[in-house]
Motif scaffolding. Structure first.
Motif, PDB file in Angstrom:
ATOM      1  N   THR A  80       0.852  -1.193   0.000  1.00 51.90           N
ATOM      2  CA  THR A  80       0.000   0.000   0.000  1.00 51.90           C
ATOM      3  C   THR A  80       0.885   1.240   0.000  1.00 51.90           C
ATOM      4  O   THR A  80       2.000   1.221   0.529  1.00 51.90           O
ATOM      5  CB  THR A  80      -0.933   0.046   1.235  1.00 51.90           C
ATOM      6  N   ALA A  81       0.381   2.314  -0.593  1.00 49.08           N
ATOM      7  CA  ALA A  81       1.097   3.596  -0.631  1.00 49.08           C
ATOM      8  C   ALA A  81       0.089   4.708  -0.866  1.00 49.08           C
ATOM      9  O   ALA A  81      -0.980   4.482  -1.428  1.00 49.08           O
ATOM     10  CB  ALA A  81       2.152   3.601  -1.734  1.00 49.08           C
ATOM     11  N   ASN A  82       0.459   5.919  -0.445  1.00 44.64           N
ATOM     12  CA  ASN A  82      -0.402   7.085  -0.656  1.00 44.64           C
ATOM     13  C   ASN A  82      -0.384   7.568  -2.098  1.00 44.64           C
ATOM     14  O   ASN A  82      -1.296   8.271  -2.526  1.00 44.64           O
ATOM     15  CB  ASN A  82       0.023   8.238   0.255  1.00 44.64           C
ATOM     16  N   TYR A  83       0.671   7.229  -2.840  1.00 44.69           N
ATOM     17  CA  TYR A  83       0.821   7.684  -4.222  1.00 44.69           C
ATOM     18  C   TYR A  83       1.673   6.664  -4.960  1.00 44.69           C
ATOM     19  O   TYR A  83       2.609   6.098  -4.383  1.00 44.69           O
ATOM     20  CB  TYR A  83       1.502   9.056  -4.258  1.00 44.69           C
ATOM     21  N   GLY A  84       1.366   6.421  -6.209  1.00 42.74           N
ATOM     22  CA  GLY A  84       2.154   5.498  -7.009  1.00 42.74           C
ATOM     23  C   GLY A  84       2.250   5.928  -8.453  1.00 42.74           C
ATOM     24  O   GLY A  84       1.341   6.574  -8.975  1.00 42.74           O
ATOM     25  N   VAL A  85       3.383   5.587  -9.090  1.00 42.39           N
ATOM     26  CA  VAL A  85       3.601   5.871 -10.505  1.00 42.39           C
ATOM     27  C   VAL A  85       4.180   4.623 -11.158  1.00 42.39           C
ATOM     28  O   VAL A  85       5.110   4.013 -10.619  1.00 42.39           O
ATOM     29  CB  VAL A  85       4.595   7.038 -10.725  1.00 42.39           C
ATOM     30  N   ILE A  86       3.618   4.239 -12.298  1.00 42.14           N
ATOM     31  CA  ILE A  86       4.152   3.137 -13.090  1.00 42.14           C
ATOM     32  C   ILE A  86       4.720   3.740 -14.369  1.00 42.14           C
ATOM     33  O   ILE A  86       3.988   4.345 -15.152  1.00 42.14           O
ATOM     34  CB  ILE A  86       3.060   2.108 -13.446  1.00 42.14           C
ATOM     35  N   TYR A  87       6.035   3.585 -14.561  1.00 43.23           N
ATOM     36  CA  TYR A  87       6.687   4.073 -15.777  1.00 43.23           C
ATOM     37  C   TYR A  87       6.714   2.945 -16.794  1.00 43.23           C
ATOM     38  O   TYR A  87       7.392   1.929 -16.609  1.00 43.23           O
ATOM     39  CB  TYR A  87       8.097   4.578 -15.466  1.00 43.23           C
ATOM     40  N   GLU A  88       5.956   3.119 -17.859  1.00 45.43           N
ATOM     41  CA  GLU A  88       5.713   2.049 -18.825  1.00 45.43           C
ATOM     42  C   GLU A  88       6.986   1.574 -19.532  1.00 45.43           C
ATOM     43  O   GLU A  88       7.214   0.379 -19.664  1.00 45.43           O
ATOM     44  CB  GLU A  88       4.684   2.530 -19.843  1.00 45.43           C
ATOM     45  N   ASP A  89       7.817   2.498 -19.988  1.00 42.84           N
ATOM     46  CA  ASP A  89       8.985   2.114 -20.782  1.00 42.84           C
ATOM     47  C   ASP A  89      10.066   1.415 -19.975  1.00 42.84           C
ATOM     48  O   ASP A  89      10.783   0.570 -20.494  1.00 42.84           O
ATOM     49  CB  ASP A  89       9.591   3.337 -21.481  1.00 42.84           C
ATOM     50  N   THR A  90      10.218   1.764 -18.703  1.00 42.54           N
ATOM     51  CA  THR A  90      11.298   1.208 -17.891  1.00 42.54           C
ATOM     52  C   THR A  90      10.860   0.065 -16.992  1.00 42.54           C
ATOM     53  O   THR A  90      11.693  -0.671 -16.470  1.00 42.54           O
ATOM     54  CB  THR A  90      11.915   2.300 -16.992  1.00 42.54           C
ATOM     55  N   GLY A  91       9.556  -0.088 -16.760  1.00 50.59           N
ATOM     56  CA  GLY A  91       9.070  -1.108 -15.847  1.00 50.59           C
ATOM     57  C   GLY A  91       9.292  -0.755 -14.386  1.00 50.59           C
ATOM     58  O   GLY A  91       9.149  -1.593 -13.510  1.00 50.59           O
ATOM     59  N   LEU A  92       9.630   0.500 -14.116  1.00 43.30           N
ATOM     60  CA  LEU A  92       9.884   0.953 -12.759  1.00 43.30           C
ATOM     61  C   LEU A  92       8.602   1.476 -12.125  1.00 43.30           C
ATOM     62  O   LEU A  92       7.840   2.201 -12.764  1.00 43.30           O
ATOM     63  CB  LEU A  92      10.944   2.058 -12.771  1.00 43.30           C
ATOM     64  N   ILE A  93       8.369   1.086 -10.871  1.00 38.41           N
ATOM     65  CA  ILE A  93       7.230   1.585 -10.109  1.00 38.41           C
ATOM     66  C   ILE A  93       7.773   2.394  -8.946  1.00 38.41           C
ATOM     67  O   ILE A  93       8.654   1.929  -8.217  1.00 38.41           O
ATOM     68  CB  ILE A  93       6.349   0.436  -9.596  1.00 38.41           C
ATOM     69  N   ASP A  94       7.271   3.609  -8.772  1.00 39.21           N
ATOM     70  CA  ASP A  94       7.677   4.515  -7.699  1.00 39.21           C
ATOM     71  C   ASP A  94       6.503   4.653  -6.737  1.00 39.21           C
ATOM     72  O   ASP A  94       5.444   5.140  -7.116  1.00 39.21           O
ATOM     73  CB  ASP A  94       8.049   5.871  -8.301  1.00 39.21           C
ATOM     74  N   LEU A  95       6.680   4.181  -5.509  1.00 40.69           N
ATOM     75  CA  LEU A  95       5.646   4.279  -4.482  1.00 40.69           C
ATOM     76  C   LEU A  95       6.083   5.306  -3.451  1.00 40.69           C
ATOM     77  O   LEU A  95       7.238   5.298  -3.020  1.00 40.69           O
ATOM     78  CB  LEU A  95       5.437   2.922  -3.809  1.00 40.69           C
ATOM     79  N   GLN A  96       5.164   6.187  -3.038  1.00 41.29           N
ATOM     80  CA  GLN A  96       5.515   7.268  -2.121  1.00 41.29           C
ATOM     81  C   GLN A  96       4.456   7.429  -1.042  1.00 41.29           C
ATOM     82  O   GLN A  96       3.282   7.225  -1.285  1.00 41.29           O
ATOM     83  CB  GLN A  96       5.642   8.587  -2.895  1.00 41.29           C
ATOM     84  N   GLY A  97       4.921   7.844   0.141  1.00 41.89           N
ATOM     85  CA  GLY A  97       4.012   8.182   1.225  1.00 41.89           C
ATOM     86  C   GLY A  97       3.450   6.983   1.950  1.00 41.89           C
ATOM     87  O   GLY A  97       2.604   6.291   1.410  1.00 41.89           O
ATOM     88  N   ASP A  98       3.920   6.745   3.156  1.00 47.06           N
ATOM     89  CA  ASP A  98       3.419   5.639   3.984  1.00 47.06           C
ATOM     90  C   ASP A  98       3.384   4.316   3.219  1.00 47.06           C
ATOM     91  O   ASP A  98       2.380   3.613   3.206  1.00 47.06           O
ATOM     92  CB  ASP A  98       2.034   5.947   4.550  1.00 47.06           C
ATOM     93  N   VAL A  99       4.498   3.974   2.606  1.00 47.43           N
ATOM     94  CA  VAL A  99       4.590   2.718   1.867  1.00 47.43           C
ATOM     95  C   VAL A  99       4.721   1.567   2.865  1.00 47.43           C
ATOM     96  O   VAL A  99       5.559   1.614   3.764  1.00 47.43           O
ATOM     97  CB  VAL A  99       5.803   2.719   0.911  1.00 47.43           C
ATOM     98  N   VAL A 100       3.873   0.568   2.710  1.00 46.38           N
ATOM     99  CA  VAL A 100       3.911  -0.612   3.579  1.00 46.38           C
ATOM    100  C   VAL A 100       3.825  -1.855   2.702  1.00 46.38           C
ATOM    101  O   VAL A 100       2.925  -1.979   1.877  1.00 46.38           O
ATOM    102  CB  VAL A 100       2.747  -0.621   4.599  1.00 46.38           C
ATOM    103  N   ILE A 101       4.774  -2.768   2.914  1.00 48.05           N
ATOM    104  CA  ILE A 101       4.741  -4.081   2.264  1.00 48.05           C
ATOM    105  C   ILE A 101       4.612  -5.116   3.358  1.00 48.05           C
ATOM    106  O   ILE A 101       5.378  -5.106   4.323  1.00 48.05           O
ATOM    107  CB  ILE A 101       6.022  -4.361   1.455  1.00 48.05           C
ATOM    108  N   VAL A 102       3.647  -6.007   3.223  1.00 48.37           N
ATOM    109  CA  VAL A 102       3.509  -7.139   4.130  1.00 48.37           C
ATOM    110  C   VAL A 102       3.570  -8.387   3.266  1.00 48.37           C
ATOM    111  O   VAL A 102       2.697  -8.603   2.424  1.00 48.37           O
ATOM    112  CB  VAL A 102       2.192  -7.090   4.935  1.00 48.37           C
ATOM    113  N   THR A 103       4.626  -9.188   3.467  1.00 47.90           N
ATOM    114  CA  THR A 103       4.801 -10.391   2.653  1.00 47.90           C
ATOM    115  C   THR A 103       3.961 -11.534   3.202  1.00 47.90           C
ATOM    116  O   THR A 103       3.442 -11.462   4.318  1.00 47.90           O
ATOM    117  CB  THR A 103       6.281 -10.825   2.611  1.00 47.90           C
ATOM    118  N   SER A 104       3.872 -12.586   2.440  1.00 42.97           N
ATOM    119  CA  SER A 104       3.057 -13.735   2.847  1.00 42.97           C
ATOM    120  C   SER A 104       3.578 -14.399   4.109  1.00 42.97           C
ATOM    121  O   SER A 104       2.827 -15.052   4.810  1.00 42.97           O
ATOM    122  CB  SER A 104       2.981 -14.758   1.708  1.00 42.97           C
TER     123      SER A 104
END
Length: 169
Positions: A80-104
């Motif tokens: 989850t994140a407050n803001y996200g950007v997916i850059y199509e040409d590079t395959g890079l995703i930029d997540l910003q603001g209270d980013v939380v990853i919970v793995t399995s």
């Protein structure tokens, strides 16, 4: 008097759309990504803007994004994140603001900004971050990079608590 019309639909569209406007806006987004009929990810967001009409195409999620990933065993990891950007040409995703990853396996990462390279399956940041591992270990650091499973993790500078299991002889 003779008139001639030329079929230039893109020219008409360019005149109608401000230069910095997205080509599309979606609200109440709920996307499901599948591979061979199996759901591998879901993406939810209140709003998505599509700027793939620009020279450097991207899509952004200005009101936040939540993504659930399912592995081959159908175990779920969530981002989850407050803001996200997916850059199509590079395959890079930029997540910003209270980013939380919970793995399995219940590993939890929090950061203010996080990048995910989809092509390399690699996650990284140069900003402060905290990782809480399933066994109770804690890592607080400034910058890290890791594969998306967190099995190959490199912290640049950190402090933390590591749980080490002693073996009885």
């Amino acid at each position: 008097m003779l008139f001639s019309c030329e079929g230039n639909l893109q020219g008409v569209r360019d005149m109608e759309m401000p230069e910095d406007a997205p080509q599309a806006v979606g609200e109440g987004i709920n996307l499901k990504y599948t591979d061979s009929g199996r759901v591998v990810a879901t993406l939810r967001s209140d709003k998505m803007r599509d700027f793939t009409n620009k020279n450097f195409p991207y899509q952004d999620f200005p009101e936040g994004v939540e993504v659930e990933f399912y592995d081959d065993n159908n175990e779920k990891s969530t981002v989850t994140a407050n803001y996200g950007v997916i850059y199509e040409d590079t395959g890079l995703i930029d997540l910003q603001g209270d980013v939380v990853i919970v793995t399995s396996d219940s590993t939890e990462l929090t950061a203010n900004q996080l990048y995910w390279d989809q092509n390399q399956n690699w996650i990284f940041t140069d900003l402060p971050n905290t990782i809480r591992f399933r066994n109770g270990a804690l890592n607080e650091g400034m910058g890290f990079d890791s594969n998306q499973e967190f099995s190959n993790f490199r912290s640049r500078s950190n402090v933390g608590v590591q749980i080490i299991k002693e073996e009885q002889e």
